[in-house]
Design a protein around this motif. Structure first.
Motif, short mmCIF file in Angstrom:
data_model
loop_
_atom_site.label_atom_id
_atom_site.label_comp_id
_atom_site.label_asym_id
_atom_site.label_seq_id
_atom_site.Cartn_x
_atom_site.Cartn_y
_atom_site.Cartn_z
N ARG A 72 -51.56 -26.35 45.55
CA ARG A 72 -50.74 -27.26 46.34
C ARG A 72 -49.83 -28.11 45.45
N ASN A 73 -50.41 -28.68 44.41
CA ASN A 73 -49.64 -29.61 43.56
C ASN A 73 -48.64 -28.91 42.66
N GLY A 76 -46.76 -25.76 45.15
CA GLY A 76 -46.21 -26.15 46.44
C GLY A 76 -46.67 -25.26 47.59
N ILE A 78 -48.86 -23.99 50.85
CA ILE A 78 -49.48 -24.60 52.02
C ILE A 78 -50.29 -23.53 52.74
N LYS A 79 -51.26 -23.98 53.55
CA LYS A 79 -52.09 -23.04 54.31
C LYS A 79 -51.34 -22.59 55.56
N GLU A 82 -50.29 -25.01 58.67
CA GLU A 82 -50.01 -26.38 58.23
C GLU A 82 -48.50 -26.62 58.26
N THR A 83 -48.15 -27.86 58.41
CA THR A 83 -46.75 -28.25 58.34
C THR A 83 -46.57 -29.14 57.12
N PHE A 84 -45.59 -28.80 56.32
CA PHE A 84 -45.34 -29.54 55.09
C PHE A 84 -44.24 -30.57 55.33
N TYR A 85 -44.52 -31.82 54.98
CA TYR A 85 -43.55 -32.90 55.11
C TYR A 85 -43.27 -33.45 53.72
N ARG A 86 -42.04 -33.57 53.37
CA ARG A 86 -41.65 -34.17 52.09
C ARG A 86 -40.95 -35.48 52.41
#
Length: 90
Positions: A72-73, A76, A78-79, A82-86
């Motif tokens: 993840r770190n 980058g 994601i599963k 899931e929704t990725f928010y930056r």
């Protein structure tokens, strides 16, 4: 007696010169002592860094949580679902 005193004074002067300015002098000793202290500090930092790396290796060997966190770190990832928010600073 006078020659003997003169020889002793010359010998003492030669020894004092060597002590303060010659090879392996007090000045060189102090510089070397300072270098040794700097090397000890550097070694302590490297020992601490190695301990952290060993702990990280153990985490990666034992559990999937550490692998997931690293993915993840660093990558980058994601599963699914899931929704990725930056959040960007303004």
């Amino acid at each position: 007696m006078r020659w003997f005193t003169l020889i002793l004074v010359l010998l003492l002067s030669a020894l004092q010169y060597r002590l303060w300015f010659g090879k392996h002098s007090i000045v060189e000793y102090r510089q070397m002592k300072q270098e040794v202290e700097q090397q000890r500090m550097q070694n302590a930092n490297l020992i601490q860094r190695n301990a952290l790396l060993k702990a990280d290796i153990q985490d990666l060997k034992i559990g999937l949580d550490a692998i997931e966190e690293r993915a993840r770190n660093e990558l980058g990832l994601i599963k699914r679902g899931e929704t990725f928010y930056r959040i960007l600073p303004q």
